[in-house]
Scaffold this motif. Structure first.
Motif, PDB file in Angstrom:
ATOM      1  N   LEU A 107      46.093 -34.059   1.019  1.00  0.00           N
ATOM      2  CA  LEU A 107      47.279 -34.744   0.960  1.00  0.00           C
ATOM      3  C   LEU A 107      47.529 -35.668   1.667  1.00  0.00           C
ATOM      4  O   LEU A 107      47.313 -35.842   2.985  1.00  0.00           O
ATOM      5  N   ASP A 108      48.127 -36.843   1.223  1.00  0.00           N
ATOM      6  CA  ASP A 108      48.657 -38.160   2.158  1.00  0.00           C
ATOM      7  C   ASP A 108      50.116 -38.436   1.842  1.00  0.00           C
ATOM      8  O   ASP A 108      50.639 -38.205   0.911  1.00  0.00           O
ATOM      9  N   ALA A 109      50.613 -39.067   3.085  1.00  0.00           N
ATOM     10  CA  ALA A 109      51.960 -39.554   2.985  1.00  0.00           C
ATOM     11  C   ALA A 109      52.336 -40.608   4.005  1.00  0.00           C
ATOM     12  O   ALA A 109      51.530 -40.804   5.036  1.00  0.00           O
ATOM     13  N   SER A 110      53.381 -41.307   3.747  1.00  0.00           N
ATOM     14  CA  SER A 110      53.446 -42.134   4.693  1.00  0.00           C
ATOM     15  C   SER A 110      54.956 -42.833   4.679  1.00  0.00           C
ATOM     16  O   SER A 110      55.735 -42.486   3.615  1.00  0.00           O
ATOM     17  N   ILE A 111      55.674 -43.366   5.770  1.00  0.00           N
ATOM     18  CA  ILE A 111      57.136 -43.653   5.847  1.00  0.00           C
ATOM     19  C   ILE A 111      57.331 -44.735   6.656  1.00  0.00           C
ATOM     20  O   ILE A 111      56.707 -44.640   7.770  1.00  0.00           O
ATOM     21  N   MET A 112      58.337 -45.548   6.512  1.00  0.00           N
ATOM     22  CA  MET A 112      58.693 -46.786   7.326  1.00  0.00           C
ATOM     23  C   MET A 112      59.947 -47.080   7.414  1.00  0.00           C
ATOM     24  O   MET A 112      60.602 -46.625   6.259  1.00  0.00           O
ATOM     25  N   TYR A 113      60.552 -47.351   8.465  1.00  0.00           N
ATOM     26  CA  TYR A 113      62.043 -47.713   8.824  1.00  0.00           C
ATOM     27  C   TYR A 113      62.208 -49.017   9.263  1.00  0.00           C
ATOM     28  O   TYR A 113      61.573 -49.588   9.974  1.00  0.00           O
ATOM     29  N   SER A 114      63.120 -49.703   8.429  1.00  0.00           N
ATOM     30  CA  SER A 114      63.502 -51.126   8.526  1.00  0.00           C
ATOM     31  C   SER A 114      64.324 -51.653  10.168  1.00  0.00           C
ATOM     32  O   SER A 114      63.759 -52.476  10.661  1.00  0.00           O
ATOM     33  N   THR A 225      42.109 -37.378  -8.758  1.00  0.00           N
ATOM     34  CA  THR A 225      41.352 -36.151  -9.275  1.00  0.00           C
ATOM     35  C   THR A 225      39.740 -36.443  -9.006  1.00  0.00           C
ATOM     36  O   THR A 225      39.272 -37.456  -9.291  1.00  0.00           O
ATOM     37  N   ASN A 226      39.240 -35.241  -8.177  1.00  0.00           N
ATOM     38  CA  ASN A 226      37.593 -35.421  -8.188  1.00  0.00           C
ATOM     39  C   ASN A 226      37.314 -36.458  -7.091  1.00  0.00           C
ATOM     40  O   ASN A 226      36.046 -36.853  -7.192  1.00  0.00           O
ATOM     41  N   LYS A 227      38.205 -36.799  -6.276  1.00  0.00           N
ATOM     42  CA  LYS A 227      37.720 -37.670  -5.373  1.00  0.00           C
ATOM     43  C   LYS A 227      36.718 -37.099  -4.353  1.00  0.00           C
ATOM     44  O   LYS A 227      36.916 -35.937  -3.976  1.00  0.00           O
ATOM     45  N   ARG A 228      36.170 -37.729  -3.491  1.00  0.00           N
ATOM     46  CA  ARG A 228      34.933 -37.370  -2.457  1.00  0.00           C
ATOM     47  C   ARG A 228      34.822 -38.142  -1.287  1.00  0.00           C
ATOM     48  O   ARG A 228      35.506 -39.033  -1.247  1.00  0.00           O
ATOM     49  N   TYR A 229      33.987 -37.491  -0.470  1.00  0.00           N
ATOM     50  CA  TYR A 229      33.808 -37.984   0.786  1.00  0.00           C
ATOM     51  C   TYR A 229      34.785 -38.445   1.531  1.00  0.00           C
ATOM     52  O   TYR A 229      34.935 -39.256   2.463  1.00  0.00           O
ATOM     53  N   GLY A 230      36.118 -37.591   1.644  1.00  0.00           N
ATOM     54  CA  GLY A 230      37.395 -37.911   2.208  1.00  0.00           C
ATOM     55  C   GLY A 230      37.867 -39.121   2.004  1.00  0.00           C
ATOM     56  O   GLY A 230      38.779 -39.855   2.829  1.00  0.00           O
ATOM     57  N   ARG A 231      37.865 -39.425   0.681  1.00  0.00           N
ATOM     58  CA  ARG A 231      38.415 -40.691   0.338  1.00  0.00           C
ATOM     59  C   ARG A 231      40.156 -40.687   0.622  1.00  0.00           C
ATOM     60  O   ARG A 231      40.760 -39.685   0.411  1.00  0.00           O
ATOM     61  N   ILE A 232      40.396 -41.693   0.938  1.00  0.00           N
ATOM     62  CA  ILE A 232      41.918 -42.017   1.249  1.00  0.00           C
ATOM     63  C   ILE A 232      42.357 -43.232   0.537  1.00  0.00           C
ATOM     64  O   ILE A 232      41.742 -44.231   0.553  1.00  0.00           O
ATOM     65  N   GLY A 233      43.515 -43.114  -0.095  1.00  0.00           N
ATOM     66  CA  GLY A 233      43.838 -44.249  -0.946  1.00  0.00           C
ATOM     67  C   GLY A 233      45.078 -45.139  -0.371  1.00  0.00           C
ATOM     68  O   GLY A 233      45.255 -45.227   0.845  1.00  0.00           O
ATOM     69  N   ASP A 234      45.805 -45.654  -1.153  1.00  0.00           N
ATOM     70  CA  ASP A 234      46.938 -46.610  -0.498  1.00  0.00           C
ATOM     71  C   ASP A 234      48.061 -45.627  -0.190  1.00  0.00           C
ATOM     72  O   ASP A 234      48.938 -46.425   0.745  1.00  0.00           O
ATOM     73  N   SER A 235      48.533 -44.787  -0.336  1.00  0.00           N
ATOM     74  CA  SER A 235      49.935 -44.085  -0.084  1.00  0.00           C
ATOM     75  C   SER A 235      50.070 -44.036   1.374  1.00  0.00           C
ATOM     76  O   SER A 235      51.000 -44.202   1.868  1.00  0.00           O
ATOM     77  N   PRO A 236      49.057 -43.763   2.135  1.00  0.00           N
ATOM     78  CA  PRO A 236      49.434 -43.416   3.600  1.00  0.00           C
ATOM     79  C   PRO A 236      49.271 -44.793   4.369  1.00  0.00           C
ATOM     80  O   PRO A 236      49.192 -44.963   5.579  1.00  0.00           O
ATOM     81  N   VAL A 237      48.676 -45.897   3.695  1.00  0.00           N
ATOM     82  CA  VAL A 237      48.590 -47.097   4.165  1.00  0.00           C
ATOM     83  C   VAL A 237      49.861 -48.028   4.260  1.00  0.00           C
ATOM     84  O   VAL A 237      50.251 -48.435   3.304  1.00  0.00           O
TER      85      VAL A 237
END
Length: 337
Positions: A107-114, A225-237
């Protein structure tokens, strides 16, 4: 007599000033949320499923908006909304997270405050019930912006988080999706074109503007779904899946590899700031022009400092909704709705 008139005049002026302050219009505030984009067609949705999605989106929207309405800050509002969606098996986040190639949930997550441009993110955790809460703890209680995997979970334990058993995240629906993807080959396809495309993304997110004029944006996902190798997407970036400054806040959902390379959420807010154009126009330029040219699918939600709501997606649908103090309110799923 003159002195009395001056006193009465001053008293009247003061009374008028206090009256004006008392009736001064409240700063606008609002909240917009999403539960993921993709090939979401009404013909493929049962009435029961559609009802379930609309009700859960409405519940998440109500939880976050209540925080704003009662004078709470935008950070608490987006967390309140996202926790509702993370706790639901309907969305690819928290309880409803998809499985990796190895059959686990990351699971990935991120948050930012103006207000201070503070941000927090976590990636690849497997024992955190509500990743968005840990991402916010990274924002407030560490010197870092992003933590991953075992390190993030060690930090979570130090901060008093209860780690859950991986069994908590198991849902038959997501397991069946993984099995279909694993069996899928060009020679013997198990997935339709739409199913193959939808397996690449799924996210939840929220953006809020509070009565003090501060914007918060947040995003949470189970990834691909089916991600491999510790793949991380855009959501926590930060700048790709989530961004917030004093002008604009945006949360994204889509094929993360494209959203990272296009710096989607930052780009939208930069257009609002530097081109001085509306948030909807800025989002449409990025989602329907820039991203399409790259070959990327997905969408974004957001709002600006005036509580103007934005939703833009180049897929067939996106689960989303909004509510503002200006009286705007909606829950939408399909393109053209």
């Amino acid at each position: 007599m003159t002195k009395l008139l001056k006193t009465l005049t001053l008293t009247a002026l003061l009374a008028a000033s206090f009256s004006a302050l008392a009736t001064k219009p409240e700063r606008p505030y609002g909240l917009v949320i999403h539960g993921g984009a993709g090939t979401i067609l009404k013909k493929n949705m049962t009435p029961e499923a559609e009802k379930a999605y609309r009700e859960k989106l409405d519940e998440a929207l109500a939880a976050g908006y209540k925080v704003l309405e009662q004078g709470g800050n935008s950070i608490d509002a987006v967390k309140a909304s996202i926790v509702i969606m993370e706790d639901s098996p309907l969305f690819n986040a928290g309880k409803g997270a998809v499985f990796t190639h190895e059959g686990v949930n990351e699971l990935d997550a991120s948050i930012m405050y103006s207000e201070d441009l503070s941000a927090g993110a976590i990636a690849g955790v497997s024992h955190i019930k509500n990743p968005i809460l840990l991402a916010d703890k990274v924002r407030t209680d560490s010197v870092h912006v992003m933590m991953s995997r075992e390190g993030a979970e060690e930090f979570a334990k130090e901060q008093g988080f209860e780690l859950v058993d991986t069994k908590y995240f198991f849902t038959q629906r997501r397991w069946d999706q993984l099995e279909k993807v694993l069996k899928h080959t060009p020679e013997k396809p198990e997935l339709s074109e739409d199913e193959a495309k939808n397996s690449k993304f799924g996210t939840v997110g929220a953006v809020a503007l509070d009565k003090d004029g501060n914007i918060a944006a947040a995003t949470s996902t189970g990834g691909m779904t089916n991600k491999r190798y510790g793949r991380i997407g855009d959501s926590p970036v930060i700048g790709a899946g989530t961004y917030a400054d004093k002008n604009c806040g945006v949360s994204a959902t889509g094929h993360g590899e494209y959203f990272i390379r296009a710096a989607v959420t930052y780009d939208i807010c930069a257009r609002v700031k530097y081109k001085r154009q509306g948030i909807q126009e800025s989002a449409d330029e990025v989602i329907h022009d820039k991203l399409v040219e790259m070959g990327g699918d997905g969408g974004v939600i957001g709002l600006d400092a005036g509580a103007n709501i934005m939703a833009s997606f180049n897929t067939e649908g996106m689960y989303h909704g909004w509510k503002t103090s200006n009286g705007q309110q909606a829950i939408k799923i399909y393109k053209g709705e």
